[in-house]
Design an enzyme around this catalytic site. Structure first.
Site, PDB file in Angstrom:
ATOM      1  N   SER A   8       0.831  -1.197   0.000  1.00 28.18           N
ATOM      2  CA  SER A   8       0.000   0.000   0.000  1.00 28.18           C
ATOM      3  C   SER A   8       0.868   1.251   0.000  1.00 28.18           C
ATOM      4  O   SER A   8       1.588   1.522   0.966  1.00 28.18           O
ATOM      5  CB  SER A   8      -0.899   0.016   1.232  1.00 28.18           C
ATOM      6  OG  SER A   8      -1.508   1.288   1.336  1.00 28.18           O
ATOM      7  N   HIS A  33      -1.177  -1.448  -4.153  1.00 28.60           N
ATOM      8  CA  HIS A  33      -2.451  -1.079  -3.518  1.00 28.60           C
ATOM      9  C   HIS A  33      -2.506   0.439  -3.381  1.00 28.60           C
ATOM     10  O   HIS A  33      -1.624   1.062  -2.784  1.00 28.60           O
ATOM     11  CB  HIS A  33      -2.541  -1.753  -2.150  1.00 28.60           C
ATOM     12  CG  HIS A  33      -3.865  -1.587  -1.477  1.00 28.60           C
ATOM     13  ND1 HIS A  33      -4.968  -2.349  -1.794  1.00 28.60           N
ATOM     14  CD2 HIS A  33      -4.260  -0.744  -0.493  1.00 28.60           C
ATOM     15  CE1 HIS A  33      -5.980  -1.988  -1.025  1.00 28.60           C
ATOM     16  NE2 HIS A  33      -5.590  -1.010  -0.232  1.00 28.60           N
ATOM     17  N   ASP A  35      -4.718   3.558  -2.149  1.00 30.62           N
ATOM     18  CA  ASP A  35      -5.819   3.935  -1.263  1.00 30.62           C
ATOM     19  C   ASP A  35      -6.312   5.341  -1.561  1.00 30.62           C
ATOM     20  O   ASP A  35      -5.603   6.316  -1.331  1.00 30.62           O
ATOM     21  CB  ASP A  35      -5.329   3.916   0.191  1.00 30.62           C
ATOM     22  CG  ASP A  35      -5.162   2.516   0.732  1.00 30.62           C
ATOM     23  OD1 ASP A  35      -6.117   1.726   0.631  1.00 30.62           O
ATOM     24  OD2 ASP A  35      -4.077   2.209   1.265  1.00 30.62           O
ATOM     25  N   MET A  37      -8.940   8.147  -0.485  1.00 23.96           N
ATOM     26  CA  MET A  37      -9.830   8.525   0.633  1.00 23.96           C
ATOM     27  C   MET A  37     -10.365   9.930   0.403  1.00 23.96           C
ATOM     28  O   MET A  37      -9.618  10.815   0.001  1.00 23.96           O
ATOM     29  CB  MET A  37      -9.041   8.519   1.943  1.00 23.96           C
ATOM     30  CG  MET A  37      -8.364   7.212   2.253  1.00 23.96           C
ATOM     31  SD  MET A  37      -7.471   7.362   3.800  1.00 23.96           S
ATOM     32  CE  MET A  37      -6.706   5.740   3.890  1.00 23.96           C
ATOM     33  N   HIS A  66      -8.182   0.958  -4.172  1.00 21.99           N
ATOM     34  CA  HIS A  66      -9.124   0.792  -3.067  1.00 21.99           C
ATOM     35  C   HIS A  66      -9.817   2.127  -2.817  1.00 21.99           C
ATOM     36  O   HIS A  66      -9.229   3.054  -2.260  1.00 21.99           O
ATOM     37  CB  HIS A  66      -8.337   0.316  -1.826  1.00 21.99           C
ATOM     38  CG  HIS A  66      -9.170   0.152  -0.602  1.00 21.99           C
ATOM     39  ND1 HIS A  66      -8.608   0.027   0.658  1.00 21.99           N
ATOM     40  CD2 HIS A  66     -10.519   0.086  -0.419  1.00 21.99           C
ATOM     41  CE1 HIS A  66      -9.586  -0.109   1.550  1.00 21.99           C
ATOM     42  NE2 HIS A  66     -10.742  -0.074   0.922  1.00 21.99           N
ATOM     43  N   MET A  68     -12.097   4.461  -0.903  1.00 23.90           N
ATOM     44  CA  MET A  68     -12.798   4.708   0.365  1.00 23.90           C
ATOM     45  C   MET A  68     -13.502   6.045   0.198  1.00 23.90           C
ATOM     46  O   MET A  68     -13.106   7.062   0.773  1.00 23.90           O
ATOM     47  CB  MET A  68     -11.796   4.709   1.523  1.00 23.90           C
ATOM     48  CG  MET A  68     -11.332   3.303   1.897  1.00 23.90           C
ATOM     49  SD  MET A  68      -9.800   3.304   2.835  1.00 23.90           S
ATOM     50  CE  MET A  68      -8.629   3.392   1.491  1.00 23.90           C
ATOM     51  N   MET A 138     -11.773  -5.802   5.409  1.00 22.45           N
ATOM     52  CA  MET A 138     -10.952  -4.809   6.121  1.00 22.45           C
ATOM     53  C   MET A 138     -10.617  -5.371   7.508  1.00 22.45           C
ATOM     54  O   MET A 138     -11.513  -5.792   8.240  1.00 22.45           O
ATOM     55  CB  MET A 138     -11.699  -3.482   6.268  1.00 22.45           C
ATOM     56  CG  MET A 138     -11.776  -2.647   5.008  1.00 22.45           C
ATOM     57  SD  MET A 138     -10.194  -2.290   4.197  1.00 22.45           S
ATOM     58  CE  MET A 138      -9.320  -1.371   5.467  1.00 22.45           C
ATOM     59  N   ASP A 176      -6.646  -6.206   4.464  1.00 23.17           N
ATOM     60  CA  ASP A 176      -6.031  -4.877   4.430  1.00 23.17           C
ATOM     61  C   ASP A 176      -6.125  -4.234   5.809  1.00 23.17           C
ATOM     62  O   ASP A 176      -7.230  -4.001   6.311  1.00 23.17           O
ATOM     63  CB  ASP A 176      -6.770  -4.032   3.382  1.00 23.17           C
ATOM     64  CG  ASP A 176      -6.217  -2.634   3.226  1.00 23.17           C
ATOM     65  OD1 ASP A 176      -5.137  -2.343   3.786  1.00 23.17           O
ATOM     66  OD2 ASP A 176      -6.865  -1.818   2.538  1.00 23.17           O
TER      67      ASP A 176
HETATM   68  C1  DX5 Z   1      -6.412   1.758   5.519  1.00 24.20           C
HETATM   69  C2  DX5 Z   1      -5.915   1.442   4.131  1.00 24.20           C
HETATM   70  C3  DX5 Z   1      -4.788   0.482   4.098  1.00 24.20           C
HETATM   71  C4  DX5 Z   1      -3.516   0.956   4.768  1.00 24.20           C
HETATM   72  C5  DX5 Z   1      -2.860  -0.250   5.361  1.00 24.20           C
HETATM   73  O1  DX5 Z   1      -7.625   2.400   5.443  1.00 24.20           O
HETATM   74  O2  DX5 Z   1      -6.962   0.884   3.362  1.00 24.20           O
HETATM   75  O3  DX5 Z   1      -4.520   0.039   2.776  1.00 24.20           O
HETATM   76  O4  DX5 Z   1      -2.640   1.589   3.893  1.00 24.20           O
HETATM   77  O5  DX5 Z   1      -1.763   0.139   6.092  1.00 24.20           O
HETATM   78  P1  DX5 Z   1      -1.038  -0.801   7.167  1.00 24.20           P
HETATM   79  O6  DX5 Z   1      -0.575  -2.031   6.427  1.00 24.20           O
HETATM   80  O7  DX5 Z   1       0.077   0.043   7.663  1.00 24.20           O
HETATM   81  O8  DX5 Z   1      -2.058  -1.131   8.214  1.00 24.20           O
HETATM   82 ZN    ZN Z   2      -6.510  -0.110   1.437  1.00 26.35          ZN
END
Ligand code: DX5
Ligand code: ZN
Length: 215
Positions: A8, A33, A35, A37, A66, A68, A138, A176
């Site tokens: 990620s 990955h 993310d 947000m 991903h 969010m 999750m 994740d």
């Molecule tokens: C959290 C993200 C993850 C995050 C995971 O909302 O979706 O992908 O980057 O990070 P670690 O592996 O550090 O928990």
């Molecule tokens: Zn993620």
């Protein structure tokens, strides 16, 4: 099932993002990955389209995006244009438009993943289980990297794999949040085969960390 590591980039050093992606490419990881947000579905805001579009020409890694964000259907076309190979969105965000969102993603020639937050039961996935290319369980509350793995997730992973088996499906199960070298074997044993890791990859030596996660 074959294990895939999906580092990620939320945990990357964005000032040298290109370099770090090259290190990942040289390792045994196959996915990246990404993310996204929006500050609404989750409290934090990460990054969006321009970042994805600028790294796309630099790597052949599979872009595991991903989302969010609320109303994911509004943005799926743009994310495909930016280079997503798979778009995973949240059941809690799409609600009644979940099936339509999956169809829209597929219509764009992209794979579709469906994710549930820690408090959403596995049974909520049932209506979409045949339509989905990947299920993301999750293992922390989405929103931030570096959180602790929620222990109750192990049973949810097991339940998801069992449900897929009942349907005769070999769909990928992604995990994740809070995955480390200390618990990766637990989630794999429970039935996860696509492993997201942020802090556990980017803290220290990227290549060595990925080797350890692959086991
Ligand atoms: C959290 C993200 C993850 C995050 C995971 O909302 O979706 O992908 O980057 O990070 P670690 O592996 O550090 O928990
Ligand atoms: Zn993620």
């Amino acid at each position: 099932m074959k294990t895939i590591i999906s580092p990620s980039i939320l945990a990357a050093d964005f000032s040298i993002l290109g370099q770090q992606i090259q290190e990942i490419e040289k390792s045994g990881a196959e996915y990246l990955h990404i993310d996204v947000m929006d500050g609404v579905f989750v409290p934090s805001i990460s990054f969006g389209m321009p970042v994805i579009a600028s790294i796309r020409p630099k790597t052949a890694l599979f872009f595991d995006v991903h989302l969010m964000i609320v109303e994911p259907i509004r943005y799926v076309e743009t994310f495909v244009k930016c280079g997503a190979d798979m778009i995973t969105f949240h059941l809690e965000a799409a609600g009644e438009r979940t099936a339509e969102t999956i169809d829209r993603i597929h219509g764009l020639g992209c794979k579709a993943g469906l994710s549930i937050k820690p408090d959403t039961p596995v049974a909520a996935l049932k209506p979409y289980i045949r339509q989905t290319d990947m299920i993301l369980i999750m293992t922390v509350e989405p929103g931030f990297g570096g959180q602790k793995y929620i222990e109750a997730s192990t049973e949810k992973i097991r339940e998801t794999r069992r449900l897929l088996e009942e349907y005769g499906l070999q769909t990928d199960v992604q995990v994740d949040g809070g995955i480390t070298t200390g618990n990766v074997s637990i989630v794999k044993e429970a039935g996860a085969n696509v492993i997201v890791a942020g802090s556990a990859v980017f803290r220290g030596n990227i290549g060595e960390n990925i080797d350890k996660l692959l086991g």
